[in-house]
Design a protein around this motif. Structure first.
Motif, mmCIF file in Angstrom:
data_model
loop_
_atom_site.group_PDB
_atom_site.id
_atom_site.type_symbol
_atom_site.label_atom_id
_atom_site.label_comp_id
_atom_site.label_asym_id
_atom_site.label_seq_id
_atom_site.Cartn_x
_atom_site.Cartn_y
_atom_site.Cartn_z
ATOM 1 N N THR A 88 0.839 -1.209 0.000
ATOM 2 C CA THR A 88 0.000 0.000 0.000
ATOM 3 C C THR A 88 0.866 1.248 0.000
ATOM 4 O O THR A 88 0.589 2.216 -0.714
ATOM 5 C CB THR A 88 -0.926 0.002 1.233
ATOM 6 O OG1 THR A 88 -1.716 -1.185 1.229
ATOM 7 C CG2 THR A 88 -1.831 1.229 1.240
ATOM 8 N N SER A 89 1.933 1.221 0.802
ATOM 9 C CA SER A 89 2.859 2.348 0.834
ATOM 10 C C SER A 89 3.440 2.625 -0.544
ATOM 11 O O SER A 89 3.531 3.780 -0.978
ATOM 12 C CB SER A 89 3.989 2.049 1.822
ATOM 13 O OG SER A 89 5.049 2.973 1.690
ATOM 14 N N ALA A 90 3.824 1.567 -1.248
ATOM 15 C CA ALA A 90 4.408 1.731 -2.581
ATOM 16 C C ALA A 90 3.439 2.413 -3.532
ATOM 17 O O ALA A 90 3.817 3.292 -4.317
ATOM 18 C CB ALA A 90 4.835 0.373 -3.132
ATOM 19 N N MET A 91 2.164 2.023 -3.473
ATOM 20 C CA MET A 91 1.178 2.600 -4.373
ATOM 21 C C MET A 91 1.006 4.107 -4.125
ATOM 22 O O MET A 91 0.934 4.912 -5.060
ATOM 23 C CB MET A 91 -0.174 1.887 -4.200
ATOM 24 C CG MET A 91 -0.156 0.408 -4.600
ATOM 25 S SD MET A 91 0.324 0.121 -6.337
ATOM 26 C CE MET A 91 2.024 -0.433 -6.111
ATOM 27 N N PHE A 92 0.950 4.494 -2.860
ATOM 28 C CA PHE A 92 0.794 5.908 -2.531
ATOM 29 C C PHE A 92 2.059 6.704 -2.874
ATOM 30 O O PHE A 92 1.982 7.802 -3.438
ATOM 31 C CB PHE A 92 0.459 6.074 -1.045
ATOM 32 C CG PHE A 92 -1.000 5.938 -0.715
ATOM 33 C CD1 PHE A 92 -1.873 6.992 -0.916
ATOM 34 C CD2 PHE A 92 -1.503 4.748 -0.211
ATOM 35 C CE1 PHE A 92 -3.214 6.875 -0.618
ATOM 36 C CE2 PHE A 92 -2.852 4.610 0.095
ATOM 37 C CZ PHE A 92 -3.711 5.687 -0.109
ATOM 38 N N TRP A 93 3.220 6.171 -2.519
ATOM 39 C CA TRP A 93 4.474 6.882 -2.725
ATOM 40 C C TRP A 93 4.736 7.131 -4.201
ATOM 41 O O TRP A 93 5.068 8.252 -4.613
ATOM 42 C CB TRP A 93 5.603 6.073 -2.096
ATOM 43 C CG TRP A 93 6.980 6.654 -2.139
ATOM 44 C CD1 TRP A 93 8.098 6.048 -2.628
ATOM 45 C CD2 TRP A 93 7.428 7.922 -1.647
ATOM 46 N NE1 TRP A 93 9.210 6.857 -2.472
ATOM 47 C CE2 TRP A 93 8.826 8.019 -1.875
ATOM 48 C CE3 TRP A 93 6.772 9.000 -1.040
ATOM 49 C CZ2 TRP A 93 9.571 9.141 -1.518
ATOM 50 C CZ3 TRP A 93 7.523 10.123 -0.686
ATOM 51 C CH2 TRP A 93 8.896 10.180 -0.917
ATOM 52 N N VAL A 94 4.539 6.103 -5.014
ATOM 53 C CA VAL A 94 4.758 6.236 -6.455
ATOM 54 C C VAL A 94 3.726 7.173 -7.084
ATOM 55 O O VAL A 94 4.065 8.031 -7.915
ATOM 56 C CB VAL A 94 4.719 4.844 -7.118
ATOM 57 C CG1 VAL A 94 4.668 4.970 -8.632
ATOM 58 C CG2 VAL A 94 5.933 4.023 -6.695
ATOM 59 N N GLY A 117 3.189 15.954 -1.521
ATOM 60 C CA GLY A 117 2.855 16.272 -0.142
ATOM 61 C C GLY A 117 1.835 15.342 0.484
ATOM 62 O O GLY A 117 2.145 14.596 1.417
ATOM 63 N N VAL A 118 0.614 15.349 -0.036
ATOM 64 C CA VAL A 118 -0.482 14.602 0.588
ATOM 65 C C VAL A 118 -0.417 13.112 0.247
ATOM 66 O O VAL A 118 -0.316 12.256 1.138
ATOM 67 C CB VAL A 118 -1.855 15.182 0.165
ATOM 68 C CG1 VAL A 118 -2.987 14.346 0.761
ATOM 69 C CG2 VAL A 118 -1.979 16.630 0.620
ATOM 70 N N ILE A 119 -0.468 12.785 -1.056
ATOM 71 C CA ILE A 119 -0.502 11.376 -1.459
ATOM 72 C C ILE A 119 0.815 10.678 -1.111
ATOM 73 O O ILE A 119 0.833 9.609 -0.499
ATOM 74 C CB ILE A 119 -0.793 11.253 -2.969
ATOM 75 C CG1 ILE A 119 -2.161 11.882 -3.298
ATOM 76 C CG2 ILE A 119 -0.771 9.784 -3.405
ATOM 77 C CD1 ILE A 119 -2.448 11.957 -4.783
ATOM 78 N N GLY A 120 1.924 11.298 -1.493
ATOM 79 C CA GLY A 120 3.220 10.723 -1.164
ATOM 80 C C GLY A 120 3.451 10.644 0.331
ATOM 81 O O GLY A 120 4.037 9.689 0.834
ATOM 82 N N GLY A 121 2.958 11.652 1.057
ATOM 83 C CA GLY A 121 3.105 11.654 2.513
ATOM 84 C C GLY A 121 2.393 10.492 3.180
ATOM 85 O O GLY A 121 2.873 9.938 4.172
ATOM 86 N N ILE A 122 1.233 10.113 2.649
ATOM 87 C CA ILE A 122 0.528 8.937 3.172
ATOM 88 C C ILE A 122 1.378 7.686 2.956
ATOM 89 O O ILE A 122 1.500 6.838 3.846
ATOM 90 C CB ILE A 122 -0.849 8.789 2.493
ATOM 91 C CG1 ILE A 122 -1.766 9.958 2.884
ATOM 92 C CG2 ILE A 122 -1.509 7.459 2.879
ATOM 93 C CD1 ILE A 122 -3.074 9.994 2.131
#
Length: 461
Positions: A88-94, A117-122
């Motif tokens: 899940t982290s990978a999907m948000f970070w990318v 900021g927001v999406i990558g931060g999650i």
């Protein structure tokens, strides 16, 4: 997608626990790119015709979202296991990189706020906590070493991202050979897209290879009762819900906030700061853009090394004592940096290196500190809630530094004296954190969980 479920990640008998740190590093080395944002900070200032504070807000939003998502998702991570969390982290970070790139290409700063900021931060928050509680469970005999291995990668992410980003920016910008070169916005956009592809591969690899220990697993020769003899170390457990009701939680929160605020102000401004400290009377810095980028990489080594070395040291001298070093000695070093840091580059680099090693060490030690105080039951969820201190520091640190600098002059014309008010403010914060750490005592037994409720993962907190 059943392969993401926790049941599919339980290690078989005889599994080598030393195979787990590389899986954790695969994620943390990627999300640690957040520490390399100063490499292209000036480029974004020029591309968007914005102030340092406006561009610094990108980093601040990412850190705020890191803390908030870690706090909100901490129990979910503990319950569903590290594989699902890391994926899940990978999907948000990318996705954050791709949306941020779109904002750069279309010259819309709000999209960079939303994306990186927001999406990558999650993605940062979920990825940051996902392997920590797992490694503590794999290394109950050496929790400081375990958290140091997990979080070392986050500090070292810029060691890879900084030189890689510099080279990619030069490759994507045809004007890179000119004197006083600053990368174009289009080059930064292409950099974001490239990093998205690279990080997707490595983070999914980490998710595929992570394992959790069976419920009855113990390291060979480990006796849990030996931990009780150490100061502040409990053999009981406290839930995440009860942990935030204790004064110990908030004292650790204050100590972490002060340590992070002090360090984050330097990291977020690292590349331009060293150039400003050694700016000559003609306005040209004695430190080139390339050397400044290398300095960011050097700080990454200090950040990474501190996370491993200091947290491992805490297994021997205790978490409270090591935090006395971070905050007390850190205050002294900040004072010297503010008053004499511009005398020689060697002194400046040495002071910054040690300060950032304390900053990294504070992050790596705090999960073990929480394990000592609250037990292993919901340490991941408690850690997630504590990272709201990082969110607050992500706002306070850059605002303090950028606020003072915006009031003193414009980028490219600042000198060492312009940094003194901000650095001395950090000294005051470190003293406050030092006092908070001194007040930490064992958690009262009324907050402990009944023994029978701590043998299964909790579904809520």
């Amino acid at each position: 997608m059943s392969w993401l479920d926790r049941d599919h990640t339980i290690a078989p008998p005889g599994f080598n626990r030393w195979l787990i740190p590389p899986a954790a590093l695969a994620v943390h080395l990627c999300i640690g790119q957040a520490y390399a944002t100063s490499v292209y900070k000036t480029a974004l200032v020029e591309h968007f015709d914005a102030s340092l504070t406006q561009i610094g807000l990108i980093f601040s939003i990412a850190i705020v979202m890191l803390g908030l998502s870690a706090a909100v998702m901490g129990t979910w991570v503990d319950t569903n296991g590290p594989r699902k969390a890391m994926f899940t982290s990978a999907m948000f970070w990318v996705s954050g990189f791709l949306v941020g790139a779109l904002g750069i290409f279309t010259n819309q700063l709000w999209l960079v706020y939303l994306g990186y900021g927001v999406i990558g931060g999650i993605g940062l928050g979920i990825g940051y906590i996902s392997p920590v509680s797992t490694l503590i469970k794999w290394f109950p005999d050496r929790p400081g070493l375990a958290t140091g291995m997990a979080i070392m990668g986050f500090g070292g992410g810029a060691l890879i991202a900084s030189p890689l980003s510099t080279q990619l920016l030069r490759m994507y910008d045809p004007n890179s050979g000119t004197e006083g070169w600053v990368a174009s916005g289009e080059a930064v956009g292409m950099l974001f897209v490239t990093l998205a592809v690279i990080y997707l591969v490595y983070m999914v690899f980490g998710a595929f290879t992570i394992k959790v220990p069976a419920a009855d697993w113990r390291p060979e020769g480990f006796d849990p009762s030996t931990l009780k003899s150490k100061p502040l170390v409990t053999s009981d457990n406290v839930s995440a819900k009860n942990a935030i009701r204790t004064k110990q939680f908030w004292l650790v929160w204050i100590a972490l906030f002060c340590n992070v605020t002090a360090g984050i102000g330097i990291l977020e401004q690292a590349a331009p700061m060293i150039q400003d400290f050694f700016r000559q009377p003609d306005g040209i810095s004695a430190v080139s853009v390339a050397v400044a980028g290398g300095f960011v990489g050097l700080l990454s080594i200090g950040n990474m090394a501190g996370r491993f070395a200091w947290s491992t040291t805490s297994d021997h001298i205790g978490r409270k004592r090591i935090y006395m070093v971070y905050l007390g000695v850190g205050a002294i070093l900040y004072t010297v940096l503010a008053l004499a840091g511009a005398s020689t580059t060697i002194l400046y680099v040495l002071l910054a290196f040690v300060i950032i090693s304390f900053y990294g060490g504070g992050f790596a030690t705090v999960p073990a500190y929480l394990r000592d105080l609250f037990g292993t039951f919901q340490v991941g969820a408690i850690h997630g809630r504590l990272l709201t201190a990082w969110s607050a520091a992500g706002i306070a640190g850059p605002l303090i530094v950028n606020g003072f600098l915006d009031a003193r002059g414009t980028p490219g014309q600042l000198v060492a004296a312009d940094y003194q008010p901000a650095l001395l403010t950090m000294v005051g914060l470190l003293i406050i954190g030092f006092i908070a750490n001194l007040l930490i005592k064992p958690v009262d037994s009324r907050f402990h969980e009944p023994k029978k409720t701590t043998t299964e993962p909790a579904m809520e907190a």
